[in-house]
Design a protein around this motif. Structure first.
Motif, PDB file in Angstrom:
ATOM      1  N   VAL A 127       0.875  -1.183   0.000  1.00 31.90           N
ATOM      2  CA  VAL A 127       0.000   0.000   0.000  1.00 31.90           C
ATOM      3  C   VAL A 127       0.905   1.224   0.000  1.00 31.90           C
ATOM      4  N   HIS A 128       0.774   2.060  -1.011  1.00 34.27           N
ATOM      5  CA  HIS A 128       1.656   3.220  -1.109  1.00 34.27           C
ATOM      6  C   HIS A 128       1.240   4.284  -0.084  1.00 34.27           C
ATOM      7  N   HIS A 129       2.080   4.425   0.929  1.00 34.57           N
ATOM      8  CA  HIS A 129       1.851   5.389   2.017  1.00 34.57           C
ATOM      9  C   HIS A 129       3.239   5.679   2.579  1.00 34.57           C
ATOM     10  N   PRO A 130       3.968   6.636   1.982  1.00 36.61           N
ATOM     11  CA  PRO A 130       5.381   6.834   2.307  1.00 36.61           C
ATOM     12  C   PRO A 130       5.725   6.861   3.786  1.00 36.61           C
ATOM     13  N   LEU A 131       4.945   7.595   4.593  1.00 38.21           N
ATOM     14  CA  LEU A 131       5.264   7.660   6.020  1.00 38.21           C
ATOM     15  C   LEU A 131       5.037   6.320   6.707  1.00 38.21           C
ATOM     16  N   ALA A 132       3.922   5.660   6.395  1.00 33.62           N
ATOM     17  CA  ALA A 132       3.673   4.340   6.974  1.00 33.62           C
ATOM     18  C   ALA A 132       4.700   3.329   6.489  1.00 33.62           C
ATOM     19  N   VAL A 247      12.926  11.309  20.233  1.00 35.10           N
ATOM     20  CA  VAL A 247      12.156  12.434  19.678  1.00 35.10           C
ATOM     21  C   VAL A 247      11.926  12.230  18.184  1.00 35.10           C
ATOM     22  N   VAL A 248      12.968  11.835  17.459  1.00 34.84           N
ATOM     23  CA  VAL A 248      12.852  11.637  16.009  1.00 34.84           C
ATOM     24  C   VAL A 248      11.858  10.539  15.697  1.00 34.84           C
ATOM     25  N   VAL A 249      11.990   9.395  16.371  1.00 31.39           N
ATOM     26  CA  VAL A 249      11.101   8.261  16.110  1.00 31.39           C
ATOM     27  C   VAL A 249       9.660   8.614  16.479  1.00 31.39           C
ATOM     28  N   ILE A 252       8.086  10.826  13.824  1.00 26.69           N
ATOM     29  CA  ILE A 252       7.732  10.088  12.604  1.00 26.69           C
ATOM     30  C   ILE A 252       6.489   9.237  12.838  1.00 26.69           C
ATOM     31  N   LEU A 253       6.400   8.595  13.986  1.00 25.82           N
ATOM     32  CA  LEU A 253       5.226   7.774  14.294  1.00 25.82           C
ATOM     33  C   LEU A 253       3.955   8.628  14.337  1.00 25.82           C
ATOM     34  N   ILE A 254       4.041   9.770  14.996  1.00 28.31           N
ATOM     35  CA  ILE A 254       2.874  10.653  15.110  1.00 28.31           C
ATOM     36  C   ILE A 254       2.469  11.176  13.732  1.00 28.31           C
ATOM     37  N   ALA A 255       3.463  11.576  12.938  1.00 31.01           N
ATOM     38  CA  ALA A 255       3.171  12.102  11.598  1.00 31.01           C
ATOM     39  C   ALA A 255       2.515  11.037  10.724  1.00 31.01           C
ATOM     40  N   SER A 256       2.997   9.805  10.802  1.00 32.92           N
ATOM     41  CA  SER A 256       2.419   8.734   9.987  1.00 32.92           C
ATOM     42  C   SER A 256       1.003   8.407  10.442  1.00 32.92           C
ATOM     43  N   LEU A 257       0.764   8.443  11.748  1.00 30.71           N
ATOM     44  CA  LEU A 257      -0.579   8.187  12.262  1.00 30.71           C
ATOM     45  C   LEU A 257      -1.549   9.276  11.825  1.00 30.71           C
ATOM     46  N   LEU A 258      -1.139  10.526  11.936  1.00 30.69           N
ATOM     47  CA  LEU A 258      -2.003  11.636  11.525  1.00 30.69           C
ATOM     48  C   LEU A 258      -2.313  11.561  10.032  1.00 30.69           C
ATOM     49  N   LYS A 259      -1.314  11.181   9.245  1.00 30.33           N
ATOM     50  CA  LYS A 259      -1.535  11.049   7.807  1.00 30.33           C
ATOM     51  C   LYS A 259      -2.534   9.943   7.506  1.00 30.33           C
ATOM     52  N   GLU A 260      -2.432   8.830   8.222  1.00 28.11           N
ATOM     53  CA  GLU A 260      -3.359   7.717   8.009  1.00 28.11           C
ATOM     54  C   GLU A 260      -4.776   8.101   8.444  1.00 28.11           C
ATOM     55  N   LEU A 261      -4.893   8.785   9.559  1.00 32.23           N
ATOM     56  CA  LEU A 261      -6.217   9.239  10.005  1.00 32.23           C
ATOM     57  C   LEU A 261      -6.835  10.193   8.991  1.00 32.23           C
ATOM     58  N   SER A 262      -6.003  11.038   8.408  1.00 30.51           N
ATOM     59  CA  SER A 262      -6.483  11.954   7.384  1.00 30.51           C
ATOM     60  C   SER A 262      -6.998  11.196   6.164  1.00 30.51           C
TER      61      SER A 262
END
Length: 274
Positions: A127-132, A247-249, A252-262
């Protein structure tokens, strides 16, 4: 044998066996066509085992830039040798891809699926989802580096370590490989991807460069964080690098989750409007 040559040959062996099994499974008219994911994961595990057996006594058989960088970050490997190791790994991976191309030379023209041809050389997400996808590669490589450090901390019968490492790769592939094809190794993906771009493969299509950064960046971040995590919780060394890694990890986890929720909200809205 020099360490440069050892890393080159070890990584080439990895790709010959690993890329070779993918070619056997996905290319038309291969006797292994359709053999499936279990065959692929088992062969990749054996590919790592053979690579480690071949050159472990000469270079430690990193055969993976994420391993080299992770060990250097925690002081288990000299930084001065990092560029040489990574260069050898990339060249070895490229040459491995070339060998696989010639091994299946008669099959490329019988396979119309461009994605299948590219899969022989490099990874693509289900599934193309760069952050995930990035997160998936981070987790897989985190587990890889932690596993290598676990194995190194235990005593095994002489000669069994490569087998245990191979089983670790099989386990990662079976449990975590589904989303992205588990590159967990920047050289494993980039070297053969370059080979795919340069080789005269009939009807090959593009080399997927828009995705190529994921199997490079993901394994590096995940591997380094895995090494820092091991040092912190198993050795008791809570360094500033470990806290920066947290902090970095987390970001990235939060950003990928927010993108998926969007994406989920967009999908729900489109369904309700329909």
């Amino acid at each position: 044998m020099s360490q440069f040559t050892a890393e080159l040959i070890g990584t080439m062996i990895l790709i010959i066996f690993g890329g070779g099994v993918v070619a056997g499974v996905v290319l038309n008219k291969s006797k292994a066509e359709g053999a499936g994911w279990v065959v692929i994961t088992l062969a990749w595990g054996l590919a790592v085992t053979m690579g480690v057996y071949a050159v472990g006594n000469f270079s430690g058989a990193h055969i993976n830039p994420a391993v080299t960088l992770s060990f250097a970050v925690i002081g288990e490997f000299p930084w001065a040798k990092v560029p040489m190791y990574i260069t050898a790994q990339l060249i070895g991976a490229f040459l491995g891809g070339v060998v696989v191309f010639f091994a299946y030379l008669a099959h490329w023209r019988h396979t119309e699926d461009q994605g299948a041809k590219r899969a022989v050389f490099s990874t693509d997400p289900a599934v193309h989802h760069p952050l995930a996808n990035l997160v998936s590669e981070m987790i897989g490589t985190f587990v890889l580096i932690m596993g290598l450090l676990f194995i190194g901390a235990n005593d095994f019968t002489d000669g069994l370590n490569p087998v245990i490492v191979g089983l670790l790769i099989v386990a990662i592939g079976m449990s975590l490989g589904g989303p992205t094809g588990y590159a967990i190794n920047p050289a494993r993906d980039l070297g053969p991807r370059i080979a795919h771009a340069l080789l005269p493969i009939p009807g090959k299509g593009n080399s997927g460069w828009s995705y190529a950064w994921v199997p490079i960046v993901g394994p590096i971040i995940g591997g380094i964080y895995g090494a820092l995590f091991y040092k912190a919780f198993f050795i008791g060394e809570f360094t500033s690098a470990f806290w920066i890694g947290n902090v970095v990890v987390a970001a990235i986890l939060i950003a990928s989750l927010l993108k998926e929720l969007s994406k989920e909200n967009e999908q729900s809205t489109s369904k309700s409007n329909a």
